[in-house]
Scaffold this active site. Structure first.
Site, short mmCIF file in Angstrom:
data_model
loop_
_atom_site.label_atom_id
_atom_site.label_comp_id
_atom_site.label_asym_id
_atom_site.label_seq_id
_atom_site.Cartn_x
_atom_site.Cartn_y
_atom_site.Cartn_z
N GLN A 100 0.85 -1.20 0.00
CA GLN A 100 0.00 0.00 0.00
C GLN A 100 0.88 1.24 0.00
OE1 GLN A 100 -2.37 1.63 3.42
NE2 GLN A 100 -4.12 0.88 2.22
N TYR A 176 -6.20 10.79 3.97
CA TYR A 176 -4.84 11.07 3.55
C TYR A 176 -4.84 11.86 2.23
CZ TYR A 176 -3.62 7.98 7.38
OH TYR A 176 -3.50 7.44 8.63
N ARG A 228 -7.94 2.22 -2.64
CA ARG A 228 -8.79 2.22 -1.44
C ARG A 228 -9.38 3.61 -1.22
NH1 ARG A 228 -7.88 0.43 4.92
NH2 ARG A 228 -9.67 -0.97 4.91
N GLY A 319 -8.89 -7.61 9.24
CA GLY A 319 -7.84 -6.85 9.87
C GLY A 319 -7.57 -7.24 11.31
#
Length: 372
Positions: A100, A176, A228, A319
């Protein structure tokens, strides 16, 4: 409904042996300058069995993109050797290794950046931070800096290819930088990268072009590229679910191999009045309409959770359960559901072997925020 133990082939021809993915998660296990540690390699190696793929925690594409200490970096060529060891450790059990890549933008602090002021689309602090503190206010990126960052994503992709990864995932979620450019809250620009929703998408569009150009030039094998995204923001102004519909429509027209929604719970319902009849995941699945594989995620701990997610997605990401229950996919495959750890995560981390940085991080997070 898709079955978790069936294979899936992405548009570029890469096949995963099953539909179970390990979610990208923060672990704080890299060295201070972003080099992969042996602890980090061991952490992923311990958790790879029974998975179709692992998506690593976020790796910054340039120094000003660093979000926290102990974060992976793919910003320099000297990181390639250790990244290669990480990729090969994940692949050792037949799983695909996906790195990622991201830029934290305004979601960092000068202390993390060796005193540098964080940058973003515009000089607008994140809403949950104190606007009276210097740490909270980012600097608006110059046009030259924007293009340099676009190039940095391409360079990061080239390094991931050279390190032997099977793909990259662009982290356009969790507020982000990629999301900051798309959001009307963080993007108040009046140039080619801001204003209308079309212009706010430009940074994403050009970043994808940079990534795909690197794949076309450097990859000697089919290479996965995923994206994502977070479906909506709680700020006003912010990304609405209608905006996400626009984003999804744009992304499915690209060469992306999959889309990956970021959700804390797969049962979550939109805050928008017009989208409350179904879960966000179900609406997204309908929007995408099988044009791209969709990864669903959020609170998956049981066989029922897996089946529920795969009712509205093509793959399921796991996760927190994988943090405390490394063999969970094997238990799922062998019908050993009774052996799955079902304790509260704050309790389970006390008897799960974890190194100090990760353990301390989880203690802090589970003591304040219920999701990581």
């Amino acid at each position: 409904m898709n079955q978790f133990d069936t294979s899936i082939t992405f548009p570029n021809g890469v096949t995963l042996k099953n539909r179970l993915i390990m979610s990208p998660m923060t672990t704080l296990q890299s060295y201070y300058e972003g080099t992969v540690t042996q602890d980090e390699i061991d952490y992923y190696t311990r958790r790879v069995k029974g998975l179709g793929a692992i998506i690593t925690g976020a790796a910054n594409v340039e120094p000003l993109g660093k979000g926290w200490q102990g974060e992976l970096s793919v910003a320099e060529d000297d990181k390639i050797a250790q990244l290669s060891k990480l990729a090969h450790s994940i692949q050792s059990q037949g799983s695909k290794a996906i790195l990622q890549i991201f830029h934290a933008g305004r979601m960092t602090f000068p202390a993390t950046l060796s005193g540098e002021q964080p940058v973003s689309a515009s000089a607008v602090p994140a809403e949950h931070r104190d606007p009276n503190t210097h740490d909270a206010v980012p600097r608006s990126m110059t046009n030259a800096e924007v293009y340099a960052t676009i190039d940095a994503f391409g360079d990061a992709t080239r390094r991931a290819i050279q390190a032997g990864f099977d793909g990259v995932e662009l982290h356009g979620a969790n507020t982000y930088l990629l999301q900051q450019f798309f959001s009307p809250h963080s993007n108040r620009r009046t140039d080619e990268f801001g204003g209308s929703i079309d212009k706010r998408y430009t940074f994403i569009e050009k970043t994808l072009e940079s990534v795909f150009a690197a794949v076309d030039h450097y990859a000697d094998r089919p290479f996965i590229v995923g994206y994502r995204f977070s479906p909506e923001e709680f700020t006003n102004p912010g990304i609405t679910f209608e905006d996400t519909g626009y984003l999804v429509d744009k992304l499915v027209q690209t060469k992306l191999d999959y889309l990956h929604v970021s959700l804390d719970n797969y049962k979550r319902v939109s805050i928008a009045d017009n989208y409350k009849n179904q879960t966000i995941l179900k609406y997204l699945h309908r929007m995408i309409d099988n044009k791209k594989p969709l990864i669903g995620v959020g609170g998956v701990r049981t066989r029922e959770d897996v089946q529920n997610v795969l009712g509205s997605a093509d793959l399921v990401a796991v996760g927190q359960q994988k943090l405390v229950d490394p063999d969970w996919p094997l238990k799922l495959a062998n019908n050993a559901d009774d052996a799955m750890i079902n304790d509260e995560f704050k309790n389970a981390i006390e008897y799960t072997p974890l190194n100090a940085p990760l353990y301390d991080f989880l203690v802090e997070r589970y003591g304040s925020i219920p999701n990581i």
